[in-house]
Design a protein around this motif. Sequence first.
Motif, mmCIF file in Angstrom:
data_model
loop_
_atom_site.group_PDB
_atom_site.id
_atom_site.type_symbol
_atom_site.label_atom_id
_atom_site.label_comp_id
_atom_site.label_asym_id
_atom_site.label_seq_id
_atom_site.Cartn_x
_atom_site.Cartn_y
_atom_site.Cartn_z
ATOM 1 N N LEU A 122 0.837 -1.184 0.000
ATOM 2 C CA LEU A 122 0.000 0.000 0.000
ATOM 3 C C LEU A 122 0.881 1.245 0.000
ATOM 4 C CD1 LEU A 122 -3.142 0.325 0.201
ATOM 5 C CD2 LEU A 122 -2.785 0.926 2.587
ATOM 6 N N ARG A 123 0.578 2.179 -0.879
ATOM 7 C CA ARG A 123 1.319 3.442 -0.949
ATOM 8 C C ARG A 123 0.647 4.464 -0.044
ATOM 9 N NH1 ARG A 123 0.618 5.260 -6.768
ATOM 10 N NH2 ARG A 123 -1.468 4.482 -6.239
ATOM 11 N N THR A 153 6.103 9.184 13.464
ATOM 12 C CA THR A 153 5.834 7.925 14.166
ATOM 13 C C THR A 153 4.935 7.031 13.327
ATOM 14 O OG1 THR A 153 5.978 9.123 16.262
ATOM 15 C CG2 THR A 153 5.102 6.905 16.353
ATOM 16 N N THR A 154 3.952 7.622 12.665
ATOM 17 C CA THR A 154 3.094 6.851 11.762
ATOM 18 C C THR A 154 3.924 6.239 10.638
ATOM 19 O OG1 THR A 154 1.264 8.375 12.211
ATOM 20 C CG2 THR A 154 1.047 6.928 10.308
ATOM 21 N N GLN A 187 5.917 1.584 7.869
ATOM 22 C CA GLN A 187 7.039 0.957 7.167
ATOM 23 C C GLN A 187 7.336 -0.419 7.744
ATOM 24 O OE1 GLN A 187 10.255 3.855 7.405
ATOM 25 N NE2 GLN A 187 9.962 4.452 5.280
ATOM 26 N N GLN A 188 7.260 -0.531 9.055
ATOM 27 C CA GLN A 188 7.529 -1.826 9.684
ATOM 28 C C GLN A 188 6.508 -2.887 9.274
ATOM 29 O OE1 GLN A 188 7.720 -1.065 13.885
ATOM 30 N NE2 GLN A 188 9.763 -0.145 13.773
ATOM 31 N N GLN A 191 4.609 1.213 1.731
ATOM 32 C CA GLN A 191 5.489 2.182 1.072
ATOM 33 C C GLN A 191 5.063 3.572 1.537
ATOM 34 O OE1 GLN A 191 5.827 1.896 -3.274
ATOM 35 N NE2 GLN A 191 5.852 4.141 -3.367
ATOM 36 N N VAL A 192 5.916 4.261 2.280
ATOM 37 C CA VAL A 192 5.516 5.493 2.962
ATOM 38 C C VAL A 192 6.403 6.661 2.557
ATOM 39 C CG1 VAL A 192 5.070 6.579 5.200
ATOM 40 C CG2 VAL A 192 4.798 4.098 4.954
#
Length: 392
Positions: free
Chosen positions: A6-7, A19-20, A25-26, A30-31
């Motif tokens: 998910l982008r 923090t988000t 990412q963990q 895809q952030v």
Amino acid sequence: MSPSPLRVAIVGSGIGGLTTAIALQQKGFQVDVYDQASELSEIGAAVSIGGNGMRVLDAIGIGQAIRDASSNLQRIEFHHWQTGEIFYEHPMGDWYDEHFGGPFLGIHRADFHRVLLEGYAGQPKLGRRAVAVNESPDGVEVEFADGSKVEADLLIGADGLRSAVRQHVTGPDEAVFSGMTCFRGVVPVDKVPGGDKFGLTFFLGPNRHLVCYPVRGGEGINFVAYVPDPDWTLESWSAKAEPAEAVAAFEGWTDTVTTMLGNVEETGRWALYDREPLRKWSTDRVTLLGDAAHPMLPHAGQGSNQALEDVGALATYLTADGLGVAEALQRYEQVRKARTRQIQLGSRGNATCFQLPDGPATEERNARLLSLPDNVAWIHGYDVFTAVQETL
């Protein structure tokens, strides 16, 4: 073939946004993080993190780094504004950790931000001021003031009180001015009388109050001094004031307060705003987080902690089996809205309680402080992960 990750686009690179980004990412998302600032500069202010917020930082693996950069506050104290005498105190430190599932820490924002930047696999894209959001059933597009555009499957607005993303979700609304301004700064501990013994320390008096606590391993004392001022309406992290202005505002107070205010090298000053609790936080592809969703006055010390709780809830729903993006966002909003509303409104009431004149009303307040640990347990002992699991 496995589905593409998910982008996610996050607008805002503060505590909530970064923090988000780490949490998602963990989980394989895809952030990308965007911020209107042209550079990431140090802000001369600190925040306090309680057990409810630390629970989320521990879950994403950066809790120890935050502890290492913080001061563990060992007690809470309330002082008389004029005499400086303590009229209520209670241990924190180990007692707080045992009762609420984590420490109570004071941390400089710059130190917090450094830990978050180290945990985020990437760099925020700066100079990107969001001006429009275009949503379709298949995704969302963000337009920036420089003319650039980005596409994502999900947009998270973590862009603060004056959120551009909120405009897309809720339409225009007005920030609510509290009629109060605050002076903020960090003073070397050796320039604060008795500062080496401070925990979470309050000085309460008529029409004013001051909160202070150690940061950076006790090297500095962070203070926030609140005064009513209906004419000062500038809400800006970069606004400055002369230390003498703060000293004059607290004329007649204990020497501990006036000496601390007079010894700061640089004083920030800004007006305090919040907003009425929102009825709606999300669309099918866009949601809000932290101050963008529930800006609150600082009188409960929960702004950053509630943003961290938001992160824990949102990341859990987005990876829950069987939930699409739209349903995950609705579940997130439902589990967070009532709690943040209650804390928002309670924060407004605390200011009045902290600024009573000497007399019967003050005596009644001081008597109520005897029940303070029980009265705040619902805030500090809250486990957002348990709350979410109960809804899945």
